[in-house]
Write a protein that holds these residues in place. Structure first.
Motif, PDB file in Angstrom:
ATOM      1  N   VAL A  38      33.214  10.401  10.370  1.00 16.37           N
ATOM      2  CA  VAL A  38      32.212   9.496   9.803  1.00 16.37           C
ATOM      3  C   VAL A  38      32.663   9.015   8.422  1.00 16.37           C
ATOM      4  CG1 VAL A  38      29.886   9.384   8.809  1.00 16.37           C
ATOM      5  CG2 VAL A  38      30.212  10.321  11.087  1.00 16.37           C
ATOM      6  N   LEU A  39      33.123   9.961   7.596  1.00 12.97           N
ATOM      7  CA  LEU A  39      33.601   9.592   6.260  1.00 12.97           C
ATOM      8  C   LEU A  39      34.794   8.648   6.348  1.00 12.97           C
ATOM      9  CD1 LEU A  39      33.399  12.991   4.305  1.00 12.97           C
ATOM     10  CD2 LEU A  39      31.870  11.023   4.134  1.00 12.97           C
ATOM     11  N   ALA A  40      35.728   8.954   7.242  1.00 14.70           N
ATOM     12  CA  ALA A  40      36.937   8.137   7.363  1.00 14.70           C
ATOM     13  C   ALA A  40      36.613   6.718   7.818  1.00 14.70           C
ATOM     14  CB  ALA A  40      37.911   8.797   8.329  1.00 14.70           C
ATOM     15  N   THR A  41      35.796   6.581   8.867  1.00 11.74           N
ATOM     16  CA  THR A  41      35.501   5.243   9.385  1.00 11.74           C
ATOM     17  C   THR A  41      34.702   4.404   8.392  1.00 11.74           C
ATOM     18  OG1 THR A  41      33.618   6.218  10.561  1.00 11.74           O
ATOM     19  CG2 THR A  41      35.606   5.800  11.840  1.00 11.74           C
ATOM     20  N   PHE A  42      33.809   5.041   7.651  1.00 13.23           N
ATOM     21  CA  PHE A  42      33.013   4.285   6.677  1.00 13.23           C
ATOM     22  C   PHE A  42      33.881   3.793   5.518  1.00 13.23           C
ATOM     23  CE2 PHE A  42      30.178   4.024   2.930  1.00 13.23           C
ATOM     24  CZ  PHE A  42      29.321   3.027   3.395  1.00 13.23           C
ATOM     25  N   VAL A  43      34.685   4.695   4.938  1.00  8.54           N
ATOM     26  CA  VAL A  43      35.529   4.337   3.791  1.00  8.54           C
ATOM     27  C   VAL A  43      36.558   3.278   4.188  1.00  8.54           C
ATOM     28  CG1 VAL A  43      37.277   5.181   2.190  1.00  8.54           C
ATOM     29  CG2 VAL A  43      35.221   6.538   2.604  1.00  8.54           C
ATOM     30  N   PHE A  44      37.254   3.509   5.306  1.00  7.18           N
ATOM     31  CA  PHE A  44      38.288   2.559   5.713  1.00  7.18           C
ATOM     32  C   PHE A  44      37.673   1.286   6.297  1.00  7.18           C
ATOM     33  CE2 PHE A  44      40.808   6.534   5.779  1.00  7.18           C
ATOM     34  CZ  PHE A  44      41.817   6.130   4.917  1.00  7.18           C
ATOM     35  N   GLY A  45      36.474   1.373   6.840  1.00  8.77           N
ATOM     36  CA  GLY A  45      35.794   0.170   7.305  1.00  8.77           C
ATOM     37  C   GLY A  45      35.474  -0.757   6.154  1.00  8.77           C
ATOM     38  N   LEU A  46      35.046  -0.193   5.015  1.00  8.77           N
ATOM     39  CA  LEU A  46      34.797  -0.998   3.827  1.00  8.77           C
ATOM     40  C   LEU A  46      36.096  -1.619   3.311  1.00  8.77           C
ATOM     41  CD1 LEU A  46      32.262   1.257   1.857  1.00  8.77           C
ATOM     42  CD2 LEU A  46      31.772  -0.865   3.112  1.00  8.77           C
ATOM     43  N   ARG A  47      37.158  -0.839   3.294  1.00  8.07           N
ATOM     44  CA  ARG A  47      38.442  -1.331   2.786  1.00  8.07           C
ATOM     45  C   ARG A  47      39.015  -2.428   3.682  1.00  8.07           C
ATOM     46  NH1 ARG A  47      42.575   3.357   1.289  1.00  8.07           N
ATOM     47  NH2 ARG A  47      43.772   1.454   0.882  1.00  8.07           N
ATOM     48  N   ALA A  48      38.793  -2.283   5.012  1.00  9.53           N
ATOM     49  CA  ALA A  48      39.339  -3.264   5.950  1.00  9.53           C
ATOM     50  C   ALA A  48      38.389  -4.433   6.194  1.00  9.53           C
ATOM     51  CB  ALA A  48      39.639  -2.579   7.286  1.00  9.53           C
ATOM     52  N   HIS A  49      37.187  -4.378   5.607  1.00  8.55           N
ATOM     53  CA  HIS A  49      36.141  -5.382   5.838  1.00  8.55           C
ATOM     54  C   HIS A  49      35.840  -5.524   7.329  1.00  8.55           C
ATOM     55  CE1 HIS A  49      36.626  -6.493   1.658  1.00  8.55           C
ATOM     56  NE2 HIS A  49      37.912  -6.730   1.859  1.00  8.55           N
ATOM     57  N   SER A  50      35.897  -4.400   8.040  1.00 12.06           N
ATOM     58  CA  SER A  50      35.703  -4.416   9.490  1.00 12.06           C
ATOM     59  C   SER A  50      34.309  -3.939   9.858  1.00 12.06           C
ATOM     60  CB  SER A  50      36.749  -3.523  10.178  1.00 12.06           C
ATOM     61  OG  SER A  50      36.430  -3.361  11.546  1.00 12.06           O
TER      62      SER A  50
END
Length: 314
Positions: free
Chosen positions: A26-38
């Motif tokens: 959950v932490l990984a997908t949220f943080v990297f989702g913000l960074r990737a604008h996905s």
């Protein structure tokens, strides 16, 4: 001495491991989702957060299910898991609607995404969700665990779709693929949760168990030698795998000592054919009168109370 783990204990261990892995993802997908604008990755973070809550809720339910019956909870806590599954499925419905609305908004207002980051995080999600789903599969006969299993299976498929979407964006530059994937994920979440909602609601409302025909139960009971008529028949689920029955059975007049054979045969058939583990059967030797207050779904039949004999099977 080494103690062999019980199924309940093994179930708790699997749920604990699932909680740890899901929280990290959950932490990984949220943080990297913000960074990737996905939006697809952020949707996955929300979906996995609901999975985490579902796993926690299921773990608590498994704990309560193991508690024995008492004077205030005479059937124990068998429906704790059913209630947990109902709540889990309800949260999934809400989540799917939120994802769909956000995706529609993103289609109107496109945002540039980073497909390589999308694909990397999603690949890790496929491995994690697939592992958890495989661990939960062996316990999926329990509706509580099946609700969590469907969460994780849906995550595995949706994260695999994110990888495909990331590849499509990388090679074509079509950013609209990201919100379209989110709509697909939302539809998958909704589809998986509706079935669980229907099944658990049926149990909570004490409906006839899924895939069980009341007519077939009556026919099997009336096939026992000595049984003349079966009425006031009720069958319901105590838990996902535990069914109960209450019925009036009219029999030939005979000494009370001879009734035990009929009762044994009835309970045997109900257990072997329908997996009914708890019965309350009232024997009668004459026609019934409506005044005695019986209700007989789905057929209206006369009811009485002569020559009563109760049989209980656990």
């Amino acid at each position: 001495m080494h103690m062999v783990a019980t199924p309940n204990r093994r179930m708790q261990q699997v749920l604990k491991a699932s909680m740890g892995l899901t929280f990290a993802y959950v932490l990984a997908t949220f943080v990297f989702g913000l960074r990737a604008h996905s939006l697809a990755l952020i949707s996955e973070a929300g979906h996995n957060l609901s999975d985490l809550l579902a796993i926690i809720l299921s773990y608590v339910a498994v704990y309560f299910q193991a508690r024995p019956a008492n004077e205030k909870k005479t059937f124990g806590y068998q429906r704790a898991g059913v209630l947990a599954a109902f709540v889990n499925a309800g949260t999934l419905v809400v989540l799917s609607i939120w994802i769909a609305l956000t995706a529609i908004e993103r289609l109107h207002t496109p945002v540039e995404v980073q497909p390589r980051l999308m694909m990397g995080v999603a690949a890790a999600g496929v491995v994690m969700n697939g592992t958890i789903a495989a661990l939960l599969w062996r316990f999926s006969k329990d509706v509580n665990i099946r609700s969590v299993f469907l969460h994780m299976l849906g995550d595995t498929l949706s994260t695999a779709a994110v990888i495909g979407g990331g590849a499509a964006i990388l090679f074509t530059g079509m950013s609209w693929v990201d919100p379209v994937l989110s709509l697909v994920i939302a539809a998958m979440i909704l589809w998986s949760s509706v079935g669980i909602l229907r099944e658990t609601l049926n149990i909570l409302l004490e409906g006839t168990p899924r895939n069980m025909q009341l007519g077939a139960v009556r026919e099997a009971m009336e096939g026992v030698p000595g049984v003349l008529d079966v009425h006031d028949l009720h069958v319901w689920s105590l838990g996902a795998q535990s069914h109960a029955l209450a019925s009036h059975v009219r029999i030939d007049e005979m000494p009370a000592s001879e009734c035990s054979g009929i009762l044994t045969e009835l309970n045997g058939r109900l257990h072997d054919l329908f997996h009914i583990t708890h019965t309350t059967i009232q024997f009668e030797t004459s026609g019934c009168e409506t005044i005695h207050g019986c209700s007989s779904p789905p057929e209206a039949e006369a009811v009485g109370a002569h020559g009563h004999h109760h049989g209980h099977s656990h």
